[in-house]
Design a protein around this motif. Structure first.
Motif, PDB file in Angstrom:
ATOM      1  N   SER A 125      52.915   0.823 -11.529  1.00 57.42           N
ATOM      2  CA  SER A 125      52.976   1.568 -12.382  1.00 57.42           C
ATOM      3  C   SER A 125      54.673   1.442 -13.023  1.00 57.42           C
ATOM      4  O   SER A 125      55.284   1.433 -13.944  1.00 57.42           O
ATOM      5  CB  SER A 125      53.786   2.810 -10.673  1.00 57.42           C
ATOM      6  N   SER A 126      55.364   0.268 -12.322  1.00 55.56           N
ATOM      7  CA  SER A 126      55.930  -0.666 -13.564  1.00 55.56           C
ATOM      8  C   SER A 126      55.985  -0.834 -14.802  1.00 55.56           C
ATOM      9  O   SER A 126      56.597  -1.204 -15.466  1.00 55.56           O
ATOM     10  CB  SER A 126      57.088  -1.494 -12.092  1.00 55.56           C
ATOM     11  N   GLN A 127      54.612  -1.708 -14.079  1.00 54.05           N
ATOM     12  CA  GLN A 127      53.841  -3.046 -15.526  1.00 54.05           C
ATOM     13  C   GLN A 127      53.692  -0.763 -16.638  1.00 54.05           C
ATOM     14  O   GLN A 127      54.159  -1.931 -17.567  1.00 54.05           O
ATOM     15  CB  GLN A 127      52.347  -3.260 -15.396  1.00 54.05           C
ATOM     16  N   CYS A 128      52.595  -0.436 -16.514  1.00 51.24           N
ATOM     17  CA  CYS A 128      52.597   0.373 -17.475  1.00 51.24           C
ATOM     18  C   CYS A 128      54.161   1.118 -17.680  1.00 51.24           C
ATOM     19  O   CYS A 128      54.200   1.617 -19.149  1.00 51.24           O
ATOM     20  CB  CYS A 128      52.061   1.295 -16.859  1.00 51.24           C
ATOM     21  N   VAL A 167      58.164   1.639 -22.131  1.00 49.36           N
ATOM     22  CA  VAL A 167      58.741   1.409 -23.124  1.00 49.36           C
ATOM     23  C   VAL A 167      58.760   0.330 -24.373  1.00 49.36           C
ATOM     24  O   VAL A 167      59.173   0.764 -25.178  1.00 49.36           O
ATOM     25  CB  VAL A 167      59.911   0.801 -21.822  1.00 49.36           C
ATOM     26  N   ARG A 168      58.408  -1.220 -23.930  1.00 49.47           N
ATOM     27  CA  ARG A 168      58.448  -1.335 -25.138  1.00 49.47           C
ATOM     28  C   ARG A 168      57.275  -0.920 -26.490  1.00 49.47           C
ATOM     29  O   ARG A 168      57.727  -1.506 -27.633  1.00 49.47           O
ATOM     30  CB  ARG A 168      56.970  -2.725 -25.035  1.00 49.47           C
ATOM     31  N   ALA A 169      56.216  -0.968 -26.097  1.00 46.98           N
ATOM     32  CA  ALA A 169      55.490   0.088 -27.309  1.00 46.98           C
ATOM     33  C   ALA A 169      57.075   1.442 -27.981  1.00 46.98           C
ATOM     34  O   ALA A 169      56.710   1.289 -29.466  1.00 46.98           O
ATOM     35  CB  ALA A 169      54.254   1.332 -27.211  1.00 46.98           C
ATOM     36  N   GLY A 170      57.078   2.146 -26.965  1.00 44.56           N
ATOM     37  CA  GLY A 170      57.899   3.053 -27.581  1.00 44.56           C
ATOM     38  C   GLY A 170      58.920   2.857 -28.146  1.00 44.56           C
ATOM     39  O   GLY A 170      59.386   3.552 -29.687  1.00 44.56           O
ATOM     40  N   PHE A 171      60.030   1.387 -27.453  1.00 47.36           N
ATOM     41  CA  PHE A 171      60.821   1.032 -28.830  1.00 47.36           C
ATOM     42  C   PHE A 171      60.475  -0.034 -30.536  1.00 47.36           C
ATOM     43  O   PHE A 171      60.664   0.539 -31.700  1.00 47.36           O
ATOM     44  CB  PHE A 171      61.407   0.038 -28.414  1.00 47.36           C
ATOM     45  N   LYS A 172      59.177  -0.431 -30.228  1.00 48.28           N
ATOM     46  CA  LYS A 172      58.216  -0.515 -31.407  1.00 48.28           C
ATOM     47  C   LYS A 172      58.390   0.738 -32.473  1.00 48.28           C
ATOM     48  O   LYS A 172      58.617   0.390 -33.447  1.00 48.28           O
ATOM     49  CB  LYS A 172      57.413  -1.722 -30.714  1.00 48.28           C
ATOM     50  N   ALA A 173      57.506   1.731 -31.449  1.00 48.69           N
ATOM     51  CA  ALA A 173      57.797   3.068 -33.172  1.00 48.69           C
ATOM     52  C   ALA A 173      58.433   3.469 -33.076  1.00 48.69           C
ATOM     53  O   ALA A 173      58.914   3.586 -34.833  1.00 48.69           O
ATOM     54  CB  ALA A 173      56.952   3.741 -31.922  1.00 48.69           C
ATOM     55  N   ALA A 174      59.724   3.284 -32.795  1.00 46.65           N
ATOM     56  CA  ALA A 174      60.967   4.037 -32.884  1.00 46.65           C
ATOM     57  C   ALA A 174      61.958   3.102 -33.871  1.00 46.65           C
ATOM     58  O   ALA A 174      62.218   4.010 -34.449  1.00 46.65           O
ATOM     59  CB  ALA A 174      62.191   3.762 -32.297  1.00 46.65           C
ATOM     60  N   GLY A 175      61.803   1.513 -33.910  1.00 47.78           N
ATOM     61  CA  GLY A 175      61.975   0.391 -35.084  1.00 47.78           C
ATOM     62  C   GLY A 175      60.987   1.021 -36.277  1.00 47.78           C
ATOM     63  O   GLY A 175      62.260   1.113 -37.183  1.00 47.78           O
ATOM     64  N   ILE A 176      59.560   1.019 -36.260  1.00 48.50           N
ATOM     65  CA  ILE A 176      59.131   1.450 -36.998  1.00 48.50           C
ATOM     66  C   ILE A 176      59.402   3.058 -38.041  1.00 48.50           C
ATOM     67  O   ILE A 176      59.633   3.015 -39.161  1.00 48.50           O
ATOM     68  CB  ILE A 176      57.841   1.437 -37.257  1.00 48.50           C
ATOM     69  N   GLY A 177      59.363   3.485 -37.346  1.00 50.45           N
ATOM     70  CA  GLY A 177      59.794   5.308 -37.335  1.00 50.45           C
ATOM     71  C   GLY A 177      60.920   5.305 -38.395  1.00 50.45           C
ATOM     72  O   GLY A 177      61.138   6.423 -39.296  1.00 50.45           O
ATOM     73  N   CYS A 178      62.244   4.568 -37.712  1.00 52.38           N
ATOM     74  CA  CYS A 178      63.060   4.147 -38.517  1.00 52.38           C
ATOM     75  C   CYS A 178      63.718   4.049 -39.712  1.00 52.38           C
ATOM     76  O   CYS A 178      63.867   4.299 -40.589  1.00 52.38           O
ATOM     77  CB  CYS A 178      64.895   3.143 -37.052  1.00 52.38           C
ATOM     78  N   ILE A 190      51.177   5.717 -24.253  1.00 51.78           N
ATOM     79  CA  ILE A 190      50.708   4.585 -23.589  1.00 51.78           C
ATOM     80  C   ILE A 190      50.909   4.557 -22.165  1.00 51.78           C
ATOM     81  O   ILE A 190      49.965   4.058 -21.188  1.00 51.78           O
ATOM     82  CB  ILE A 190      51.686   3.038 -24.056  1.00 51.78           C
ATOM     83  N   ILE A 191      52.279   4.710 -21.504  1.00 52.94           N
ATOM     84  CA  ILE A 191      52.181   4.845 -20.771  1.00 52.94           C
ATOM     85  C   ILE A 191      50.788   6.359 -18.766  1.00 52.94           C
ATOM     86  O   ILE A 191      50.478   5.943 -18.412  1.00 52.94           O
ATOM     87  CB  ILE A 191      52.510   5.740 -19.288  1.00 52.94           C
ATOM     88  N   LEU A 192      50.050   6.967 -20.115  1.00 50.94           N
ATOM     89  CA  LEU A 192      48.964   8.272 -20.196  1.00 50.94           C
ATOM     90  C   LEU A 192      47.890   7.423 -20.253  1.00 50.94           C
ATOM     91  O   LEU A 192      47.024   7.399 -18.360  1.00 50.94           O
ATOM     92  CB  LEU A 192      49.241   9.371 -20.675  1.00 50.94           C
ATOM     93  N   ALA A 193      47.767   6.417 -21.010  1.00 50.84           N
ATOM     94  CA  ALA A 193      46.452   5.658 -20.866  1.00 50.84           C
ATOM     95  C   ALA A 193      46.173   4.655 -20.349  1.00 50.84           C
ATOM     96  O   ALA A 193      45.418   4.368 -19.405  1.00 50.84           O
ATOM     97  CB  ALA A 193      46.488   4.947 -22.612  1.00 50.84           C
ATOM     98  N   CYS A 194      47.501   3.623 -19.446  1.00 48.08           N
ATOM     99  CA  CYS A 194      47.626   3.104 -19.031  1.00 48.08           C
ATOM    100  C   CYS A 194      47.252   3.552 -17.218  1.00 48.08           C
ATOM    101  O   CYS A 194      46.326   2.990 -16.349  1.00 48.08           O
ATOM    102  CB  CYS A 194      49.284   1.958 -18.383  1.00 48.08           C
ATOM    103  N   ALA A 195      47.482   4.987 -16.990  1.00 50.78           N
ATOM    104  CA  ALA A 195      47.858   5.402 -15.768  1.00 50.78           C
ATOM    105  C   ALA A 195      46.331   6.007 -16.032  1.00 50.78           C
ATOM    106  O   ALA A 195      45.892   5.303 -14.393  1.00 50.78           O
ATOM    107  CB  ALA A 195      48.595   7.057 -15.173  1.00 50.78           C
ATOM    108  N   ARG A 196      45.904   5.748 -16.716  1.00 49.34           N
ATOM    109  CA  ARG A 196      44.546   6.801 -16.903  1.00 49.34           C
ATOM    110  C   ARG A 196      43.368   5.549 -16.177  1.00 49.34           C
ATOM    111  O   ARG A 196      42.130   5.272 -16.016  1.00 49.34           O
ATOM    112  CB  ARG A 196      43.823   7.064 -17.747  1.00 49.34           C
ATOM    113  N   LYS A 197      43.732   3.831 -17.410  1.00 50.92           N
ATOM    114  CA  LYS A 197      42.692   3.108 -16.869  1.00 50.92           C
ATOM    115  C   LYS A 197      43.005   2.328 -15.358  1.00 50.92           C
ATOM    116  O   LYS A 197      41.951   2.727 -14.976  1.00 50.92           O
ATOM    117  CB  LYS A 197      43.048   1.815 -18.062  1.00 50.92           C
TER     118      LYS A 197
END
Length: 122
Positions: free
Chosen positions: A33-36, A41-52, A97-104
């Protein structure tokens, strides 16, 4: 006027000790759970930077070129547009990403349970 300090201190000291011991499966579940979450969060920050970065250009160009935007969008409105894109992209990417990781992880757990049942039945 409430709980005496001696009883309160004794209750707090006993609250941290538990008679139950976590199983290794629960510890693995918490680790996954903590890894997911960290991956999301890592993917979210990357997307936020690109969106900005991608929303800054069109916003600033629109304010300089379009008469309505020039008249109605002050610096605060421009900052709100850019930050809204950043926040939205963070939450969308992190949730995805969190939902995909949880599904996996759920599928892996299901497979391991099937193998255990198969070996137990033999």
């Amino acid at each position: 006027m409430g709980i005496p300090s001696e009883l309160r201190d004794m209750w707090i000291a006993n609250k941290n000790t538990s008679s139950q011991i976590a199983s290794p499966a629960e510890e693995q579940k918490m680790l996954r759970s903590s890894q997911c979450t960290a991956e999301g969060v890592r993917a979210g920050f990357k997307a936020a930077g690109i969106g900005c970065v991608t929303s800054t250009g069109p916003t600033l160009v629109a304010v300089r070129m379009i008469p309505w935007a020039k008249a109605n969008l002050n610096y605060t409105a421009q900052a709100l547009i850019i930050s809204a894109v950043s926040v939205a992209s963070f939450f969308v990417a992190a949730d995805k990403i969190i939902l995909a990781c949880a599904r996996k992880q759920s599928l892996l757990l299901e497979e391991s349970l099937k193998q255990e049942r198969c070996y137990a039945g033999s």
